[in-house]
Scaffold this motif. Structure first.
Motif, PDB file in Angstrom:
ATOM      1  N   PRO A 114       0.712  -1.567   0.062  1.00  0.00           N
ATOM      2  CA  PRO A 114       0.154  -0.341   0.441  1.00  0.00           C
ATOM      3  C   PRO A 114       0.785   1.346   0.317  1.00  0.00           C
ATOM      4  O   PRO A 114       0.512   2.080  -0.389  1.00  0.00           O
ATOM      5  N   PHE A 115       2.158   1.039   0.741  1.00  0.00           N
ATOM      6  CA  PHE A 115       3.017   2.189   0.586  1.00  0.00           C
ATOM      7  C   PHE A 115       3.180   2.879  -0.407  1.00  0.00           C
ATOM      8  O   PHE A 115       3.185   3.994  -1.278  1.00  0.00           O
ATOM      9  N   LEU A 214       3.521   1.273  10.350  1.00  0.00           N
ATOM     10  CA  LEU A 214       4.763   0.936  10.768  1.00  0.00           C
ATOM     11  C   LEU A 214       5.386   0.111   9.364  1.00  0.00           C
ATOM     12  O   LEU A 214       6.368  -0.268   9.201  1.00  0.00           O
ATOM     13  N   LYS A 215       4.526  -1.166  10.243  1.00  0.00           N
ATOM     14  CA  LYS A 215       5.348  -3.011   9.858  1.00  0.00           C
ATOM     15  C   LYS A 215       4.805  -2.797   8.675  1.00  0.00           C
ATOM     16  O   LYS A 215       6.097  -2.938   7.457  1.00  0.00           O
ATOM     17  N   PHE A 220       7.487  -2.231   3.058  1.00  0.00           N
ATOM     18  CA  PHE A 220       7.739  -1.240   1.963  1.00  0.00           C
ATOM     19  C   PHE A 220       9.503  -1.415   1.475  1.00  0.00           C
ATOM     20  O   PHE A 220       9.919  -1.420   0.838  1.00  0.00           O
ATOM     21  N   VAL A 221      10.206  -0.792   3.013  1.00  0.00           N
ATOM     22  CA  VAL A 221      11.680  -0.206   2.905  1.00  0.00           C
ATOM     23  C   VAL A 221      11.862  -1.491   2.461  1.00  0.00           C
ATOM     24  O   VAL A 221      13.267  -1.777   1.559  1.00  0.00           O
TER      25      VAL A 221
ATOM     26  N   GLY B 170      -5.095   5.236   4.404  1.00  0.00           N
ATOM     27  CA  GLY B 170      -5.953   4.188   3.516  1.00  0.00           C
ATOM     28  C   GLY B 170      -4.345   3.594   4.053  1.00  0.00           C
ATOM     29  O   GLY B 170      -4.338   1.951   3.977  1.00  0.00           O
ATOM     30  N   LEU B 171      -3.289   4.239   4.345  1.00  0.00           N
ATOM     31  CA  LEU B 171      -2.738   3.992   4.715  1.00  0.00           C
ATOM     32  C   LEU B 171      -2.511   3.546   6.223  1.00  0.00           C
ATOM     33  O   LEU B 171      -1.895   2.778   6.764  1.00  0.00           O
TER      34      LEU B 171
END
Lengths: 389, 329
Positions: A114-115, A214-215, A220-221, B170-171
């Motif tokens: 999502p990020f 955060l997870k 993502f990173v 959304g995030l």
């Protein structure tokens, strides 16, 4: 008085031309006009536009945003040149980087995060990164001997210049390592392993973002990690590209306070970064072919006609002329103020157009004005011998 | 006194394509809203110091400063929102993390949040706007305002800018950021907000205005009015417009008129004047077409004239009166 910007020389000798300036000054139109003229002078040209107005996009045969350079039809091939144009699709550009740098499984993971989806498609700022990335890609292909880039309509023109550096700084920084920490440690006593700084950082992030987000972010990173080397290298490479000899920045403005202030700021900034500034294009400059008839005389004559009731048409025309002279005088003062503070910057002026440009003929006319001034009608001369490389 | 078209709006967002005078309109709107004794906060978020230039004051610090008094005793305060300061303030206010600020700064987290992380910046800016627009009596100790005017990012970015919190929502599926994002979106999508679009009667700004209205509507954001700025009076008689635009102005008549007024009607002069009249007529006709385009948007429209002089404070008061007279306020 500063020198006149030699546009044809610029077009013949550069390998990258970056057009920048405040929003609403005609950047995209100027980019397209420069590109067309370069192509018709014999260069193999590609113009990268960011968000062209529909009529202009159609004039260049760009009916859809598909991130691929397409040949513009009806460009005069007599001098041996050609023109390709493309519109930047920032999401697709980003996706392509991911696909090129990560193995298929990881790429899929990243594209679904999502990020990533949010970052690549809707957040402001990504456009600047991607415009630079695309410029680097086009350049690497080696298909064109000149690329003209229109810069994104940023909150400030500087975002474009800063994007690659910022990315580099970010990727070098401790931030990334910290974002990676939770994912790497996999929950095994993160806090014990790392320093107090990280402790504060992760606890702030958890409190602010929530643990799940955060997870997601950390994953993502982490999944992007493999690509970072490539990212960083490319960002550095593009930044160096902008400083190269064959690169030229053209700052675009209109004779209005805000636009010129931004132009001045940009000129100063380019100088301090030692980026190669070619000059200033001043669009929408009003002039009068009847400057011998002064504002005062025009208005006095209009008034005497009002009194006699004779020829209201002539009175109206005289008032139009007076207004035009006043506008022209204001434009001239604005331009002079810029040149007074920046005497070394070559300038070229383009007359205010009666309407927006809708076709190649309009772009060609503006290209002619850029090269030869408003009155000149000299035909396009083919390019001389070009520099190698 | 004209009835306001947006009586429930507490937050007026003013956007516009670059060069259309959106900061000027935002300033005039703030003055108009303040007239009669109200307290108004005028905010800018792009670090351009446009408000300071407009009101001819020194650059604004990150602090609410009075920049003008309005007719009838109101006051306009101004604030240039700086993302970094907004972040530190935000951390202090909501999480009691004032001291974490310097630690975060040292490791580059503040830099990350305000410049590198795409979108974060807009989250902080819109968050600060909401804070100013929703202050409660005896709450955080900040000044209370009757109305807030935001000199917002340009039309091309406005929907994305205002909608950034929906992205965040959304995030972050839960937690304080989610709550904050939700409450910003609730304010921005309510009748307490009106997003006005400033344009001029030219093709691209009008097109962008139409696109902007579409994008705002799609994002569920309340579109306010369309302010047509820098409107010029047509000088030619209506009957001559079409002919003049087509280059068919009666040059014999023009030559006769010039001679009658004591101006020597040299052919070159007549031709040049006819050319200028033709440009003017072309522009007037184009402006009429653009005006029709705008009318099709079906939004309340307000017109402000082109001012020949540079904008100073007295012009701003005049523009404010015109907005008031036309019912925007």
């Amino acid at each position: 008085m500063s020198a006149r910007l030699d546009v044809d020389r610029l077009l013949d000798q550069s390998s990258i031309i970056v057009c920048c300036g405040a929003g609403g000054v005609g950047k995209t139109t100027t980019s397209a006009a420069l590109a067309l003229r370069a192509a018709e002078r014999g260069r193999t040209e590609c113009v990268l536009t960011i968000d062209p107005a529909r009529p202009l996009a159609q004039a260049m045969g760009q009916t859809e945003l598909d991130n691929t350079p397409r040949t513009v039809a009806d460009v005069d091939p007599a001098a041996g040149g050609s023109l390709d144009a493309m519109m930047l699709d920032m999401k697709r550009t980003f996706d392509e980087i991911v696909l090129a740098h990560a193995d298929p499984q990881r790429a899929e993971q990243i594209l679904a995060n999502p990020f990533y989806v949010s970052l690549s498609s809707s957040f402001a700022g990504t456009q600047e990164y991607m415009a630079m990335e695309k410029l680097g890609q086009l350049r690497e292909l080696g298909t064109w001997d000149l690329i003209v880039v229109d810069t994104p309509p940023s909150r400030s023109a500087l975002d474009f210049l800063d994007a690659p550096q910022r990315l580099g700084r970010f990727l070098d920084g401790r931030m990334i390592r910290m974002l990676l920490a939770p994912a790497k440690a996999g929950g095994r006593g993160v806090m014990k392993v790392f320093s107090v700084g990280i402790n504060v950082f992760t606890s702030v992030l958890t409190r602010v973002l929530g643990a799940q987000a955060l997870k997601d972010l950390s994953l993502f990173v982490a999944s992007l990690e493999t690509m970072f080397g490539g990212f960083r290298e490319r960002a550095d490479h593009t930044y160096r590209l902008l400083k190269e000899d064959g690169t030229a920045f053209v700052v675009i403005a209109v004779p209005e306070r805000d636009a010129l202030r931004e132009a001045a700021y940009f000129v100063d900034r380019l100088a301090s970064e030692r980026m190669p500034l070619a000059g200033l294009v001043l669009n929408r400059v009003h002039t009068s072919a009847a400057s011998g008839l002064s504002v005062e005389r025009s208005l006095a004559a209009a008034e005497s006609l009002d009194k006699s009731g004779d020829s209201p048409l002539t009175a109206a025309v005289l008032r139009i002329h007076a207004e035009r002279l006043a506008t022209a005088a204001r434009d001239r003062r604005m331009a002079e103020r810029f040149t007074a503070s920046h005497p070394d910057v070559p300038v070229v002026q383009v007359a205010a157009q009666a309407s927006d440009v809708h076709d190649l003929a309009g772009l060609r006319r503006i290209g002619g004005e850029l090269a030869n001034g408003p009155e000149a009608t000299a035909p396009v001369r083919p390019a001389g011998k070009r520099r190698a490389g | 006194m004209v009835v306001s078209d947006f009586p429930s709006a507490k937050l007026h967002v003013v956007t516009g394509k670059g060069g259309t005078g959106k900061t000027t309109v935002a300033g005039a709107l703030a003055l108009a809203l303040a007239a009669g004794g109200r307290q108004v906060l005028l905010m800018e978020v792009e670090g351009r110091q446009g408000i300071a230039q407009l009101f001819d004051t020194p650059p604004l610090p990150y602090e609410e400063r009075m920049v003008a008094t309005a007719r009838g005793g109101g006051e306009v305060y101004a604030l240039a929102v700086d993302p970094e300061a907004a972040l530190l303030e935000y951390l202090a206010m909501f999480y009691n993390l004032r001291r974490a600020g310097s630690a975060l700064k040292r490791i580059g987290a503040i830099d990350f949040a305000t410049t590198i992380a795409p979108g974060m910046r807009d989250v902080l800016l819109t968050g600060k706007v909401m804070e100013a627009a929703t202050r409660e009596r005896r709450g955080g100790g900040g000044r209370l305002y009757d109305k807030v005017v935001l000199d917002a990012p340009p039309t091309g970015r406005i929907a994305r800018f205002l909608n950034v919190n929906a992205e965040v929502a959304g995030l972050a599926r839960m937690g304080p950021v989610r709550q904050q994002a939700d409450s910003v979106m609730n304010l921005l999508r309510s009748r307490k907000t009106a997003v006005h679009l400033v344009t001029v009667l030219e093709e691209m700004p009008v097109q962008e205005t139409a696109d902007g209205v579409g994008e705002l509507t799609k994002a569920g954001l309340p579109v306010g009015g369309v302010v047509v700025n820098m409107v010029r009076e047509p000088l030619l008689p209506a009957a001559s417009l079409a002919a003049a635009a087509a280059g068919g102005l009666d040059q014999a008549e023009l030559a006769r008129g010039l001679t009658g007024a004591g101006v020597e009607a040299e052919p070159a002069l007549v031709a040049a004047l006819a050319g200028e009249a033709s440009d003017h007529a072309g522009r007037v006709l184009l402006e009429e077409r653009e005006r029709e385009e705008l009318a099709e948007l079906g939004r309340p429209t307000y017109e402000l004239p082109m001012l020949s002089e540079a904008i100073d404070l007295s012009c701003l008061y005049d523009l404010a009166t015109m907005l008031d007279d036309q019912g925007l306020v």
